[in-house]
Design a protein around this motif. Sequence first.
Motif, PDB file in Angstrom:
ATOM      1  N   THR A 133       0.836  -1.196   0.000  1.00 22.96           N
ATOM      2  CA  THR A 133       0.000   0.000   0.000  1.00 22.96           C
ATOM      3  C   THR A 133       0.875   1.253   0.000  1.00 22.96           C
ATOM      4  OG1 THR A 133      -2.043   0.930   0.892  1.00 22.96           O
ATOM      5  CG2 THR A 133      -0.355   0.276   2.501  1.00 22.96           C
ATOM      6  N   PHE A 134       0.222   2.374   0.020  1.00 21.80           N
ATOM      7  CA  PHE A 134       0.888   3.657  -0.173  1.00 21.80           C
ATOM      8  C   PHE A 134       1.646   4.121   1.065  1.00 21.80           C
ATOM      9  CE2 PHE A 134      -2.732   3.418  -3.043  1.00 21.80           C
ATOM     10  CZ  PHE A 134      -2.085   3.622  -4.259  1.00 21.80           C
ATOM     11  N   ALA A 135       2.706   4.882   0.826  1.00 26.47           N
ATOM     12  CA  ALA A 135       3.582   5.355   1.888  1.00 26.47           C
ATOM     13  C   ALA A 135       3.613   6.879   1.938  1.00 26.47           C
ATOM     14  CB  ALA A 135       4.991   4.810   1.670  1.00 26.47           C
ATOM     15  N   ALA A 136       4.090   7.385   3.056  1.00 30.34           N
ATOM     16  CA  ALA A 136       4.210   8.823   3.272  1.00 30.34           C
ATOM     17  C   ALA A 136       4.948   9.474   2.106  1.00 30.34           C
ATOM     18  CB  ALA A 136       4.935   9.092   4.583  1.00 30.34           C
ATOM     19  N   GLY A 137       4.439  10.604   1.675  1.00 31.32           N
ATOM     20  CA  GLY A 137       5.019  11.315   0.539  1.00 31.32           C
ATOM     21  C   GLY A 137       4.288  11.038  -0.762  1.00 31.32           C
ATOM     22  N   ASN A 138       3.362  10.084  -0.752  1.00 33.13           N
ATOM     23  CA  ASN A 138       2.646   9.730  -1.978  1.00 33.13           C
ATOM     24  C   ASN A 138       1.814  10.884  -2.520  1.00 33.13           C
ATOM     25  OD1 ASN A 138       1.871   7.495  -3.899  1.00 33.13           O
ATOM     26  ND2 ASN A 138      -0.140   8.226  -3.239  1.00 33.13           N
TER      27      ASN A 138
ATOM     28  N   LEU B  38       1.465   4.856   5.023  1.00 32.20           N
ATOM     29  CA  LEU B  38       2.384   4.268   5.990  1.00 32.20           C
ATOM     30  C   LEU B  38       3.578   5.187   6.210  1.00 32.20           C
ATOM     31  CD1 LEU B  38       2.305   0.676   4.557  1.00 32.20           C
ATOM     32  CD2 LEU B  38       1.543   1.317   6.859  1.00 32.20           C
ATOM     33  N   GLN B  39       4.007   5.297   7.435  1.00 34.05           N
ATOM     34  CA  GLN B  39       5.208   6.050   7.767  1.00 34.05           C
ATOM     35  C   GLN B  39       6.431   5.196   7.425  1.00 34.05           C
ATOM     36  OE1 GLN B  39       5.218   9.362   8.704  1.00 34.05           O
ATOM     37  NE2 GLN B  39       3.118   9.003   8.030  1.00 34.05           N
ATOM     38  N   PRO B  40       7.615   5.802   7.257  1.00 34.16           N
ATOM     39  CA  PRO B  40       8.798   5.022   6.889  1.00 34.16           C
ATOM     40  C   PRO B  40       9.005   3.804   7.804  1.00 34.16           C
ATOM     41  CG  PRO B  40       9.297   7.355   6.776  1.00 34.16           C
ATOM     42  CD  PRO B  40       7.915   7.235   7.387  1.00 34.16           C
ATOM     43  N   GLY B  41       9.093   2.643   7.186  1.00 32.37           N
ATOM     44  CA  GLY B  41       9.329   1.401   7.914  1.00 32.37           C
ATOM     45  C   GLY B  41       8.151   0.868   8.722  1.00 32.37           C
ATOM     46  N   GLU B  42       7.008   1.530   8.668  1.00 34.25           N
ATOM     47  CA  GLU B  42       5.879   1.161   9.529  1.00 34.25           C
ATOM     48  C   GLU B  42       5.363  -0.255   9.274  1.00 34.25           C
ATOM     49  OE1 GLU B  42       1.409   2.721  10.794  1.00 34.25           O
ATOM     50  OE2 GLU B  42       2.549   3.858   9.293  1.00 34.25           O
TER      51      GLU B  42
ATOM     52  N   LEU C  62       6.898  -2.899   7.995  1.00 38.41           N
ATOM     53  CA  LEU C  62       7.896  -3.857   8.475  1.00 38.41           C
ATOM     54  C   LEU C  62       7.877  -3.938  10.002  1.00 38.41           C
ATOM     55  CD1 LEU C  62      10.284  -5.748   7.858  1.00 38.41           C
ATOM     56  CD2 LEU C  62      11.755  -3.720   7.933  1.00 38.41           C
ATOM     57  N   GLU C  63       7.812  -2.798  10.656  1.00 37.34           N
ATOM     58  CA  GLU C  63       7.803  -2.764  12.112  1.00 37.34           C
ATOM     59  C   GLU C  63       6.556  -3.456  12.669  1.00 37.34           C
ATOM     60  OE1 GLU C  63       7.757   0.526  15.725  1.00 37.34           O
ATOM     61  OE2 GLU C  63       8.318   1.151  13.717  1.00 37.34           O
ATOM     62  N   GLN C  64       5.400  -3.210  12.075  1.00 39.91           N
ATOM     63  CA  GLN C  64       4.167  -3.844  12.548  1.00 39.91           C
ATOM     64  C   GLN C  64       4.250  -5.363  12.454  1.00 39.91           C
ATOM     65  OE1 GLN C  64       1.433  -2.567  14.082  1.00 39.91           O
ATOM     66  NE2 GLN C  64       2.583  -0.660  14.142  1.00 39.91           N
ATOM     67  N   VAL C  65       4.777  -5.867  11.358  1.00 40.33           N
ATOM     68  CA  VAL C  65       4.885  -7.314  11.181  1.00 40.33           C
ATOM     69  C   VAL C  65       5.902  -7.893  12.161  1.00 40.33           C
ATOM     70  CG1 VAL C  65       5.615  -9.128   9.573  1.00 40.33           C
ATOM     71  CG2 VAL C  65       4.075  -7.315   8.799  1.00 40.33           C
ATOM     72  N   ARG C  66       7.011  -7.231  12.331  1.00 37.92           N
ATOM     73  CA  ARG C  66       8.054  -7.734  13.242  1.00 37.92           C
ATOM     74  C   ARG C  66       7.632  -7.685  14.707  1.00 37.92           C
ATOM     75  NH1 ARG C  66      13.690  -5.365  10.772  1.00 37.92           N
ATOM     76  NH2 ARG C  66      14.024  -7.060   9.302  1.00 37.92           N
ATOM     77  N   LEU C  67       6.892  -6.647  15.088  1.00 28.36           N
ATOM     78  CA  LEU C  67       6.519  -6.473  16.491  1.00 28.36           C
ATOM     79  C   LEU C  67       5.342  -7.346  16.900  1.00 28.36           C
ATOM     80  CD1 LEU C  67       6.900  -2.627  17.007  1.00 28.36           C
ATOM     81  CD2 LEU C  67       8.420  -4.451  17.758  1.00 28.36           C
TER      82      LEU C  67
ATOM     83  N   ALA D 124       4.119   6.282  -7.642  1.00 26.40           N
ATOM     84  CA  ALA D 124       3.613   6.213  -6.271  1.00 26.40           C
ATOM     85  C   ALA D 124       4.759   5.861  -5.324  1.00 26.40           C
ATOM     86  CB  ALA D 124       2.516   5.149  -6.170  1.00 26.40           C
ATOM     87  N   LEU D 125       4.574   6.221  -4.073  1.00 21.42           N
ATOM     88  CA  LEU D 125       5.454   5.765  -3.005  1.00 21.42           C
ATOM     89  C   LEU D 125       4.702   4.666  -2.272  1.00 21.42           C
ATOM     90  CD1 LEU D 125       6.927   9.116  -1.654  1.00 21.42           C
ATOM     91  CD2 LEU D 125       8.073   7.360  -3.011  1.00 21.42           C
ATOM     92  N   VAL D 126       5.332   3.514  -2.115  1.00 24.02           N
ATOM     93  CA  VAL D 126       4.661   2.367  -1.512  1.00 24.02           C
ATOM     94  C   VAL D 126       5.575   1.657  -0.519  1.00 24.02           C
ATOM     95  CG1 VAL D 126       3.241   1.951  -3.567  1.00 24.02           C
ATOM     96  CG2 VAL D 126       5.381   0.696  -3.266  1.00 24.02           C
ATOM     97  N   GLN D 127       4.932   0.891   0.335  1.00 27.67           N
ATOM     98  CA  GLN D 127       5.614  -0.108   1.141  1.00 27.67           C
ATOM     99  C   GLN D 127       4.947  -1.422   0.806  1.00 27.67           C
ATOM    100  OE1 GLN D 127       6.235   0.554   5.392  1.00 27.67           O
ATOM    101  NE2 GLN D 127       6.140   2.766   5.010  1.00 27.67           N
TER     102      GLN D 127
END
Length: 188
Positions: free
Chosen positions: A116-121, A134-138, A140-145, A166-169
């Motif tokens: 999905t889309f990331a900050a700056g999109n 999503l904020q930078p790294g958000e 990945l962090e949610q899945v890891r935590l 687009a900017l995406v994660q």
Amino acid sequence: MAAHAPVAAASPWVRRFAPLIPAGEVLDLACGSGRHARLLAELGHPVLAVDRDEQALAACAAPGIRCERHDLESGAPWPYAGRRFAGIVVTNYLHRPLLAPLLDALAPGGVLIYETFAAGNGQYGRPSSPDFLLQPGELLEQVRLHDNGMRVLAYEDGYLAQPKPALVQRICALRHEPEADPARALAL
């Protein structure tokens, strides 16, 4: 009966990782007109396609795909509590309160594919509201935590030129299954 608009092509990210999903039911959340539900059904999975848009669900309907209408942002309880899916696919959708229930709904050995889309999109178009970015790294962090034994197979955070700028994660993660063949997780 009016003809439906053609269904867009599946995301290359989803196409790349969908073959890793083990046999079983797959949840396509915020499925839209069904571009990923169709791909997953073609791969032999029974698919539960969920969206709040009745017209989108009508376009999504096809053999092997069960469509359900839910407004998951209404404050109602998560409708799939206690259910487990072999795969969960989410693209172009973010409602942060659903991240934990989604991860909980992934069966051992199951695969999460999220993009999905990331900050700056906003510089490229919609969405531009921080609520939907999503904020930078958000991601990945949610899945890891989340305490659910996830193994991240791939993660990207950046610019995409296609199908539109687009900017995406995006992430692909496997829920740990102690008896699973480790080669499966590495067969990218």
